[in-house]
Design an enzyme around this catalytic site. Sequence first.
Site, short mmCIF file in Angstrom:
data_model
loop_
_atom_site.label_atom_id
_atom_site.label_comp_id
_atom_site.label_asym_id
_atom_site.label_seq_id
_atom_site.Cartn_x
_atom_site.Cartn_y
_atom_site.Cartn_z
N VAL A 24 0.83 -1.20 0.00
CA VAL A 24 0.00 0.00 0.00
C VAL A 24 0.87 1.26 0.00
CG1 VAL A 24 -1.69 1.33 1.33
CG2 VAL A 24 -1.97 -1.14 1.08
N ASP A 45 10.89 2.45 6.31
CA ASP A 45 10.49 1.12 6.77
C ASP A 45 11.59 0.60 7.70
OD1 ASP A 45 8.33 -1.11 5.27
OD2 ASP A 45 9.78 -1.81 6.78
N VAL A 98 1.38 0.72 7.79
CA VAL A 98 2.02 -0.53 8.24
C VAL A 98 1.02 -1.68 8.15
CG1 VAL A 98 3.59 0.74 9.73
CG2 VAL A 98 1.44 -0.11 10.65
N ASN A 99 1.50 -2.89 8.35
CA ASN A 99 0.63 -4.05 8.22
C ASN A 99 -0.31 -4.20 9.43
OD1 ASN A 99 3.33 -4.26 8.96
ND2 ASN A 99 3.30 -6.49 8.95
N LEU A 172 -6.86 0.87 -3.62
CA LEU A 172 -6.18 0.27 -4.76
C LEU A 172 -6.30 -1.25 -4.69
CD1 LEU A 172 -3.24 -1.19 -3.92
CD2 LEU A 172 -2.58 1.19 -3.63
N LYS A 229 -14.23 1.84 4.41
CA LYS A 229 -13.24 0.93 3.82
C LYS A 229 -13.62 -0.52 4.08
CE LYS A 229 -9.64 -0.87 2.07
NZ LYS A 229 -8.23 -0.72 2.10
N ARG A 269 -28.60 -1.79 -12.05
CA ARG A 269 -28.56 -1.68 -10.60
C ARG A 269 -27.52 -2.63 -10.01
NH1 ARG A 269 -34.65 -3.04 -9.62
NH2 ARG A 269 -33.95 -4.57 -11.15
N CYS A 285 -6.77 -8.31 2.03
CA CYS A 285 -7.83 -7.44 2.58
C CYS A 285 -9.18 -8.10 2.85
CB CYS A 285 -8.06 -6.28 1.62
SG CYS A 285 -6.78 -5.03 1.78
N GLN A 287 -10.72 -11.08 3.44
CA GLN A 287 -11.03 -11.91 4.61
C GLN A 287 -10.77 -11.12 5.90
OE1 GLN A 287 -10.25 -16.08 4.64
NE2 GLN A 287 -9.28 -15.97 6.63
C1 UDX Z 1 -9.22 -5.46 -2.73
C2 UDX Z 1 -10.17 -4.31 -3.14
O1 UDX Z 1 -10.63 -4.53 -4.48
C3 UDX Z 1 -9.44 -2.97 -3.03
O2 UDX Z 1 -10.35 -1.91 -3.28
C4 UDX Z 1 -8.89 -2.83 -1.60
O3 UDX Z 1 -8.17 -1.62 -1.47
C5 UDX Z 1 -7.99 -4.00 -1.25
O4 UDX Z 1 -8.71 -5.24 -1.43
P1 UDX Z 1 -7.23 -6.79 -3.92
O5 UDX Z 1 -7.38 -7.76 -2.80
O6 UDX Z 1 -5.87 -6.27 -4.22
O7 UDX Z 1 -8.15 -5.49 -3.68
O8 UDX Z 1 -7.77 -7.46 -5.28
P2 UDX Z 1 -9.24 -7.71 -5.90
O9 UDX Z 1 -9.18 -7.40 -7.33
O10 UDX Z 1 -10.31 -7.07 -5.12
O11 UDX Z 1 -9.40 -9.30 -5.78
C6 UDX Z 1 -9.53 -9.97 -4.54
C7 UDX Z 1 -9.78 -11.44 -4.77
O12 UDX Z 1 -11.07 -11.67 -5.33
C8 UDX Z 1 -8.78 -12.10 -5.72
O13 UDX Z 1 -8.43 -13.37 -5.24
C9 UDX Z 1 -9.58 -12.21 -7.02
O14 UDX Z 1 -9.12 -13.25 -7.85
C10 UDX Z 1 -10.96 -12.49 -6.48
N1 UDX Z 1 -12.06 -12.13 -7.41
C11 UDX Z 1 -12.21 -10.84 -7.81
C12 UDX Z 1 -12.94 -13.11 -7.84
O15 UDX Z 1 -12.83 -14.28 -7.47
N2 UDX Z 1 -13.96 -12.75 -8.68
C13 UDX Z 1 -14.15 -11.46 -9.09
O16 UDX Z 1 -15.11 -11.21 -9.85
C14 UDX Z 1 -13.24 -10.48 -8.65
P1 ADP Z 2 0.39 -3.61 3.21
O1 ADP Z 2 -0.15 -4.59 2.20
O2 ADP Z 2 -0.67 -3.14 4.18
O3 ADP Z 2 1.15 -2.48 2.60
P2 ADP Z 2 2.91 -4.89 3.91
O4 ADP Z 2 3.14 -6.02 4.87
O5 ADP Z 2 3.18 -5.10 2.47
O6 ADP Z 2 1.40 -4.42 4.16
O7 ADP Z 2 3.77 -3.62 4.37
C1 ADP Z 2 3.81 -3.08 5.64
C2 ADP Z 2 5.24 -2.59 5.90
O8 ADP Z 2 5.24 -1.85 7.15
C3 ADP Z 2 6.28 -3.70 6.08
O9 ADP Z 2 7.31 -3.52 5.13
C4 ADP Z 2 6.81 -3.51 7.53
O10 ADP Z 2 8.20 -3.75 7.64
C5 ADP Z 2 6.50 -2.04 7.78
N1 ADP Z 2 6.37 -1.69 9.21
C6 ADP Z 2 5.62 -2.29 10.15
N2 ADP Z 2 5.72 -1.65 11.33
C7 ADP Z 2 6.56 -0.59 11.13
C8 ADP Z 2 7.06 0.47 11.97
N3 ADP Z 2 6.69 0.59 13.24
N4 ADP Z 2 7.93 1.36 11.42
C9 ADP Z 2 8.29 1.27 10.11
N5 ADP Z 2 7.85 0.30 9.27
C10 ADP Z 2 7.00 -0.62 9.78
#
Ligand code: UDX
Ligand code: ADP
Length: 474
Positions: A24, A45, A98-99, A172, A229, A269, A285, A287
Amino acid sequence: MATVTKESNMTTVTKICCIGAGYVGGPTCSVIAFKCPHIQVTIVDLNAERIAAWNSDTLPIYEPGLDEIVRACRGRNLFFSSDVDKGILEADLIFVSVNTPTKKSGIGAGLAADLAYVESATRRIARIATSSKIVVEKSTVPCRTAESMRAILEANSRENIHFDILSNPEFLAEGTAIPDLLKPDRVLIGSLQSEEGKRAQQALAAVYANWVPRANIITMGLWSSELSKLAANALLAQRISSVNALSAICEATGADVDEVAHACGLDSRIGPKFLKASVGFGGSCFQKDILNLVYLSESLHLPEVADYWRQIVTMNEYQKTRFFELVIRRLFNTVTNKHLAIYGFAFKKNTGDTRESAAITLVKQFIKEKANVHIYDPKVDDAQIEMDLTDPSVATPAEFKKHVTIHHDAYSCAQDVDAVVILTEWDEFKTLDYEKVYRNMNKPAFIFDGRLILDTTKMKKIGFQVDVIGRQVY
Ligand code: UDX
Ligand code: ADP
C-alpha cells in the site's frame, strides 16, 4: 526542522513521510511523488532489506507501471530510507501504512486486527516529533482506531505540539494499483469535525487535488471513513461469495455461472464487475476486513449482523473445499502419489502477492493427500512458495522437498502429470499450447479450471477430461 505553514487558514504540505514501504505505502506514495513534484516524499520502513530493494533496479513488489513511476521520481522528490526517525522529524504529514494482520492469539484471535504495528509506529511519532504534524491512517484498520492513535499521540507528545489525525483509506487493488491510484473512483478523507480537523482534511485534499478532480475527493467524519473501507471490501467480497454460491447450483443443474453472472450484471442496478466465479477470493484485505467487521459486530452485541458477514468467509472456504473434493473425486478418489501441475500461486493475476491465496489452501490439501505437486507461477518467488507451504501440520521439510517441485515454465510443470489445476487467472494460461501440454501428460489427462478462463470445447477436442467451476462440461 519542517513546520506546517498556514496560509490564509489553509495548511500547506511540503514534506510527506510514509511509514511502511509495503504493497500500500510503496505504490501510493510513489504516485503522490510522481504527481506532486513540489512535495518531498520519503518512504521509510524498519525492514532495511525492503528499503534496499526499493532503491535498487528490482523493486520488492511487482505491480504493472510501478517501475516507471519510481524511476521517474526516485532521487528527485521520492526517497526510500530506513531512517524512520529522520522521516518523522522532517515531515508535515505522515502516512501510517504498516501491516495490520488478523490477530493470531489473545482476545479476538482469528477475527480482530493486530494493531501492534500501528501502535508502535504511532508511539514513535509521538516520541520523535518536535513539531506539529498531520498523521494519516492509511492501513486498513478497525473502526475507531484513529481514536486510539489520538490518545497515544496526545498522552506522549511534547508541549505545544499538535497532531491532527485523518483517515484516508486506500482502495487500490493489487495488479491495477497504478491505474487505480492515477484515476481513483474516489479519495476518502475522514477527520474530526473540529476547525483544526477540517483544516488538516483540506491540506490532504489539496495534495490529491494535484491530479484528482475535486468532485472525487470526499470529506467526511473519521468513523464513517474508517467504516467505509471495511464496508466496501465486505460488499465486494459478498458479490464473489454470492456468485460462488450460485456456481454450486449451476454445477448441479446444468446452468452456466458465466451466463447467469452476465445476465445479472446487465441490470444497471447490479453492474457487471466482481461477478466472476472462482476457486475463492484471496488477498490481504477481503477476509481480514470481513473478520474485522464480524468482530466489531460481536463487540457491539449484534450477533445477527456478525453472522451475516461471517457467512461470506464461510462460503469462500466452502468453495475451496468443493474444488479440492472435485479434483479428488475425478482422479478416481485418490491423488496419493499422483502428479498434479498447479498453474498459478498468486491470489490473482498481475501480482506476485500470495497472501490468503486459494492456492495455498488447495496445495496444502494435496500435500496432505500425499500427491506430488508441481507449481508454476509467472511472478511468485520460489522462496515465497516454500514459506507459504512450510507448515508442520502439513509436511516436514523433508516431505515438502519430496512432494513439491517449483517450475519456471508452464510446460515443464505439466510434464508427466495426471492433472493440470488452474488456480490463478494469468493471461498466459489462456494462450498456452494445450496440445503440447496434453501430449506430455499421463492419460487420461485431466484439467481443472478454477478461474473459468479456458475454452472448454477446444480442451475436450484435444482430449482432456475437463472440469470447470460453475458449469457442467459435456
Ligand atoms: C481489494 C479491493 O478490491 C481494493 O479496493 C482494496 O483496497 C484491497 O482489497 P485486492 O485484494 O488487491 O483489492 O484485489 P481484488 O481485485 O479485489 O481481488 C480480490 C480477490 O477476489 C482475488 O483473489 C480475485 O481473484 C478475487 N475475485 C475478484 C474473484 O474471485 N472474482 C471477481 O469477480 C473479482
Ligand atoms: P500492506 O499490504 O498493508 O502495505 P505490507 O506487509 O506489504 O502491508 O507492508 C507493511 C510494511 O510496514 C512492512 O514492510 C513492515 O516492515 C513495515 N512496518 C511495520 N511496522 C513498522 C514500523 N513501526 N515502522 C516502520 N515500518 C513498519
